[in-house]
Design a protein around this motif. Structure first.
Motif, short mmCIF file in Angstrom:
data_model
loop_
_atom_site.label_atom_id
_atom_site.label_comp_id
_atom_site.label_asym_id
_atom_site.label_seq_id
_atom_site.Cartn_x
_atom_site.Cartn_y
_atom_site.Cartn_z
N LEU A 60 65.43 -12.80 129.47
CA LEU A 60 66.50 -12.09 129.43
C LEU A 60 67.10 -12.32 129.02
N LEU A 61 68.43 -11.63 128.42
CA LEU A 61 69.97 -12.08 127.50
C LEU A 61 70.64 -11.11 128.74
N PRO A 62 71.64 -10.90 128.48
CA PRO A 62 72.76 -10.79 129.83
C PRO A 62 73.03 -9.00 129.28
N ARG A 63 73.19 -8.68 129.45
CA ARG A 63 73.29 -6.96 129.57
C ARG A 63 74.51 -6.71 129.04
N THR A 64 75.50 -5.85 128.09
CA THR A 64 75.84 -5.24 127.82
C THR A 64 77.03 -4.67 128.36
N THR A 65 78.21 -4.31 128.81
CA THR A 65 78.90 -4.19 129.97
C THR A 65 78.48 -2.37 129.69
N GLU A 66 78.13 -2.23 127.84
CA GLU A 66 77.96 -0.40 128.07
C GLU A 66 76.72 -0.06 128.64
N ALA A 67 75.27 -0.88 128.77
CA ALA A 67 73.96 -1.00 129.21
C ALA A 67 74.04 -0.80 130.91
N SER A 68 74.95 -1.50 131.00
CA SER A 68 75.00 -2.28 132.72
C SER A 68 75.88 -1.29 133.37
N GLN A 69 76.35 0.14 132.70
CA GLN A 69 77.29 1.27 133.59
C GLN A 69 76.10 2.26 133.53
N ALA A 70 74.76 2.09 131.67
CA ALA A 70 74.55 3.27 132.10
C ALA A 70 73.10 2.91 133.02
N ALA A 71 72.78 2.27 133.73
CA ALA A 71 71.77 1.31 134.13
C ALA A 71 72.20 1.76 135.46
N GLY A 72 73.79 2.01 135.53
CA GLY A 72 73.95 2.27 137.24
C GLY A 72 74.36 0.54 137.90
N LEU A 73 75.06 -0.14 136.78
CA LEU A 73 74.92 -1.67 137.07
C LEU A 73 76.15 -1.69 137.34
N PRO A 74 76.94 -2.61 137.99
CA PRO A 74 78.07 -2.83 138.73
C PRO A 74 78.96 -3.16 136.75
N ARG A 75 79.96 -3.42 136.93
CA ARG A 75 80.89 -3.74 135.47
C ARG A 75 80.91 -5.16 134.98
N ARG A 76 80.56 -5.96 133.58
CA ARG A 76 80.58 -7.41 133.89
C ARG A 76 81.43 -7.94 133.41
N GLN A 77 82.79 -8.85 134.33
CA GLN A 77 83.38 -9.42 134.12
C GLN A 77 84.12 -9.92 132.60
N GLU A 78 84.89 -9.75 132.27
CA GLU A 78 85.20 -10.13 131.01
C GLU A 78 85.01 -11.54 131.23
N ARG A 79 85.06 -12.94 130.44
CA ARG A 79 85.14 -13.97 130.95
C ARG A 79 85.74 -14.76 130.02
N LEU A 80 85.78 -14.55 128.68
CA LEU A 80 86.97 -14.73 127.75
C LEU A 80 88.08 -14.26 127.19
N LEU A 81 89.16 -14.83 128.01
CA LEU A 81 90.67 -14.00 128.26
C LEU A 81 90.84 -14.53 127.05
N PHE A 82 91.18 -13.73 126.02
CA PHE A 82 92.31 -15.11 124.86
C PHE A 82 91.14 -13.11 123.41
N ASN A 83 93.01 -12.54 122.83
CA ASN A 83 92.28 -12.05 121.73
C ASN A 83 91.54 -12.20 120.80
N ALA A 84 90.30 -11.72 120.61
CA ALA A 84 90.09 -12.33 119.14
C ALA A 84 90.77 -11.97 117.99
N VAL A 85 90.75 -13.16 117.58
CA VAL A 85 92.00 -13.28 115.66
C VAL A 85 90.55 -12.42 114.88
N PRO A 86 91.21 -11.26 114.33
CA PRO A 86 90.61 -9.99 112.99
C PRO A 86 90.27 -11.17 111.75
N VAL A 87 89.04 -10.76 111.34
CA VAL A 87 89.44 -11.37 109.40
C VAL A 87 90.27 -10.90 109.07
N THR A 88 90.52 -12.47 108.38
CA THR A 88 91.21 -12.53 106.76
C THR A 88 91.46 -13.60 106.27
N ARG A 89 91.65 -13.26 105.13
CA ARG A 89 91.75 -13.94 104.11
C ARG A 89 93.03 -14.48 104.02
#
Length: 674
Positions: free
Chosen positions: A67-96
């Motif tokens: 089973l794959l981990p639930r997304t935050t949205e799916a977890s909330q919809a199922a009444g499960l606690p929010r999964r804590q974010e673990r990658l504590l950096f801001n994603a680099v945007p697409v760039t050329r």
């Protein structure tokens, strides 16, 4: 190695409109067996199941995948606690942008670019690329690829020093237009300047560089006797079942026990006993033959009448060895067998500059993308995996006959005596390893059924692809890098792309797979040496409208990618994914320049961590033991450039030629990378 290129670094010499020299080097498909493609495994899976959102989840469930981990949205919809974010950096945007972009709080700097003096007379790199062939043999090679950092205290295995060590770097190929001041000299389709070709030969291979972190935190090259260049002309020994075989006999080595050089060194590996493994990938294009009927050890690997660089068109034994034409009554009088001395994994002792590299033939002969080891335990066999990076080729596993003993001085047998297997992926999510062993009854029976014969195990391994054809392995979509999870032991492999596939299925749920995907499997045997495994999909690359991330949901602007290639687990279990897009995927698509992402398997998060400069491939990754320094390679920036048309000027800027380089990444606060 890159996906099949639409323009890339093809170079047509002036006034040579029909020249085939300096082509893109990608190997043309040569698998004509009737073995099933992995996409043919599932009956009843049709074109309608091209992945759109949740379709792939159904396929994963069909395969019985974990089973794959639930997304935050799916977890909330199922009444499960929010999964804590673990990658504590801001994603680099697409760039050329023509630079290396990393997240806020990190810094990146270019290190040991092509031409950095590391040994001998330490010749300075000249901006107009007018350095000599001898200079190039004392400088870092061109187009950095796989690499590994060996702590200076790791002579016999794992070390702990994070401020001093050896950085060992592969150099996959060359851009001839940039390597020479005015490009290569070609007359009537032939090479005429021996020194130019010697420079090209010296720009291939491997660089071993001793490096040290200074008191101010900067890394520097240490002038050292350990610094070394291994090139396409360096003497090599041949070990394993093919040593001394009649198909390894050449004019240079009448007894078939030695060879010259290694080239097209793509990904890599490293052994538990502290040596480096470099992998020969698209080597077949370096040779040419005028023979009209080719033996299977040439034809099955794509050797043809023209070569990539035309080295064989020059006179002299050092160049004539790239001509595989039969010119003598026996193999000892010509170089018909020179191509069979390539396509191997080469072991190098980085701490002993006087050691001779060894081609380990027990690991098979094909277009090795890399080699990764399963967790190694005392008293258990050594197990490693390698992919054959060409469309419709196979994934392999090697299991040593002898058991690993830490500290043992005799490790030769571990990579010389064992069994090579090819993978069969079954429709129900199970898999099996098929022995390519002349002593194995099932393999002998398969050979009899196919009407194929091998004289001995050496001939089986020289013809590894044919042996896998006969055994019934599953054709794959260009197997590239692999990685083993440090905690679960699951094995992950990238399948870069395969636009020739027509029908989707459970393992490849899109036809015309331009984007690629990642598979994973778990061995049923605890020591990894068994013959059965369970497999599933991990990631389907592509744009937001046609993809699936590790969390089971479509990818987002923070992590869309295409053509996954490089793969690496850090010690914390983060999976680092590098891409090798080309052509319109970079210039016109939604993905921007090639990139590196990181996935956290516990949370299902994945974020873009780095974007490279224009035209580059992001490839090769290693780190110091304290994980405060990350090394990443940038290959062929400005791909397709010529001296008068620079498509990138990274890393030197100001109109300077683009140069492949290692990038050193650290946190501004000095802490661990993640």
């Amino acid at each position: 190695m890159a996906p099949l290129r639409t323009h890339a670094w093809s170079y047509i010499v002036a006034n040579q409109k029909d020249s085939t020299l300096f082509g893109n080097g990608d190997e043309l498909p040569s698998n004509s067996s009737n073995n099933p493609h992995i996409h043919e495994l599932i009956e009843g899976i049709g074109r309608r199941q091209v992945i759109t959102g949740g379709a792939a989840l159904g396929i994963l469930a069909f395969l019985g995948a974990p089973l794959l981990p639930r997304t935050t949205e799916a977890s909330q919809a199922a009444g499960l606690p929010r999964r804590q974010e673990r990658l504590l950096f801001n994603a680099v945007p697409v760039t050329r942008a023509d630079t290396v972009t990393v997240p806020e709080g990190f810094k990146a700097s270019a290190f040991i670019p092509w031409g950095t003096p590391i040994t001998g007379t330490y010749p300075t790199f000249l901006d107009d690329a007018s350095n000599t062939a001898r200079d190039q043999g004392e400088q870092t090679g061109m187009h950095h690829d796989g690499m590994h950092f060996f702590p200076i205290d790791a002579q016999n295995g794992k070390g702990r020093d994070s401020s001093h060590g050896l950085l060992v770097v592969n150099h996959e190929y060359i851009d001839a237009p940039l390597l020479h001041k005015n490009g290569p000299t070609v007359v009537n389709g032939k090479r005429v300047n021996a020194n130019e070709v010697r420079k090209e030969i010296n720009a291939h291979g491997v660089s071993i560089v001793e490096i040290r972190r200074t008191i101010n935190g900067q890394w520097e090259v240490v002038p050292s006797a350990r610094n070394r260049r291994i090139t396409a002309a360096t003497p090599m020994q041949i070990h394993g079942p093919a040593r001394g075989h009649k198909l390894m006999v050449t004019r240079h080595s009448p007894d078939g026990t030695s060879a010259r050089g290694t080239h097209n060194n793509c990904s890599n590996g490293f052994t538990p006993w502290g040596t480096y493994l470099t992998c020969e990938e698209n080597w077949a294009g370096y040779f040419a033959t005028k023979d009209t009927e080719l033996p299977r050890e040439l034809s099955r690997y794509g050797v043809s009448s023209t070569s990539r660089y035309g080295w064989e068109t020059l006179a002299g034994d050092e160049f004539e060895r790239f001509d595989a034409t039969r010119k003598s009554s026996d193999a000892g009088g010509d170089y018909r067998n020179e191509p069979t001395t390539f396509g191997w994994i080469v072991e190098i002792d980085p701490f002993n500059p006087d050691s001779t590299p060894i081609k380990r033939t027990a690991l098979g002969r094909f277009a090795h993308e890399g080699v990764i080891f399963a967790p190694t335990r005392s008293g258990k066999p050594v197990v490693c995996y390698s992919g054959d990076d060409s469309r419709n080729e196979y994934i392999y596993k090697y299991v040593s006959r002898d058991k690993y003993r830490p500290g043992s001085r005799n490790t030769d047998s571990l990579l010389d005596e064992g069994t090579l297997y090819a993978a069969r992926f079954n429709a129900d999510g199970s898999g099996e390893w098929l022995a390519l062993d002349i002593a194995d009854p099932a393999f002998r029976s398969a050979c009899d059924t196919a009407g194929v014969s091998f004289a001995d195990q050496g001939e089986v391994l020289i013809n590894t692809r044919l042996a896998a054809d006969v055994a019934g392995a599953t054709k794959m979509d260009r197997p590239e890098w692999g990685a083993v999870h440090p905690d679960t032991g699951d094995v992950y492999f990238t399948l870069t792309n395969n636009t020739s596939r027509k029908e989707p299925d459970a393992a490849n749920p899109r036809q015309n797979n331009a984007y690629g995907h990642i598979i994973r499997w778990r061995e049923e045997s605890r020591d990894y040496a068994g013959r059965r495994f369970k497999w599933s999909l991990f990631l389907l690359a592509g744009p937001q409208s046609d993809s699936q991330g590790p969390n089971g949901q479509p990818l987002t602007a923070d992590n869309i990618l295409a053509s996954p290639d490089g793969l690496w687990f850090d010690n914390e279990g983060h999976l680092w994914i590098q891409t090798d897009m080309s052509g319109s995927q970079q210039t016109d698509g939604p993905f921007g320049n090639n990139q590196m992402l990181v996935a956290d398997l516990k949370s299902g998060e994945m974020k873009r961590f780095l974007v490279g400069p224009v035209g580059c491939e992001v490839t090769g990754i290693t780190a110091t033991p304290d994980f405060r320094t990350l090394f990443v390679n940038i290959q062929h920036p400005g791909e397709g450039s010529t001296p008068n048309n620079l498509l990138s000027t990274w890393p030197n800027g100001s109109g300077k030629r683009p140069r492949a380089a290692t990038v050193i990444i650290t946190r501004e606060d000095g802490r661990k990378i993640l």
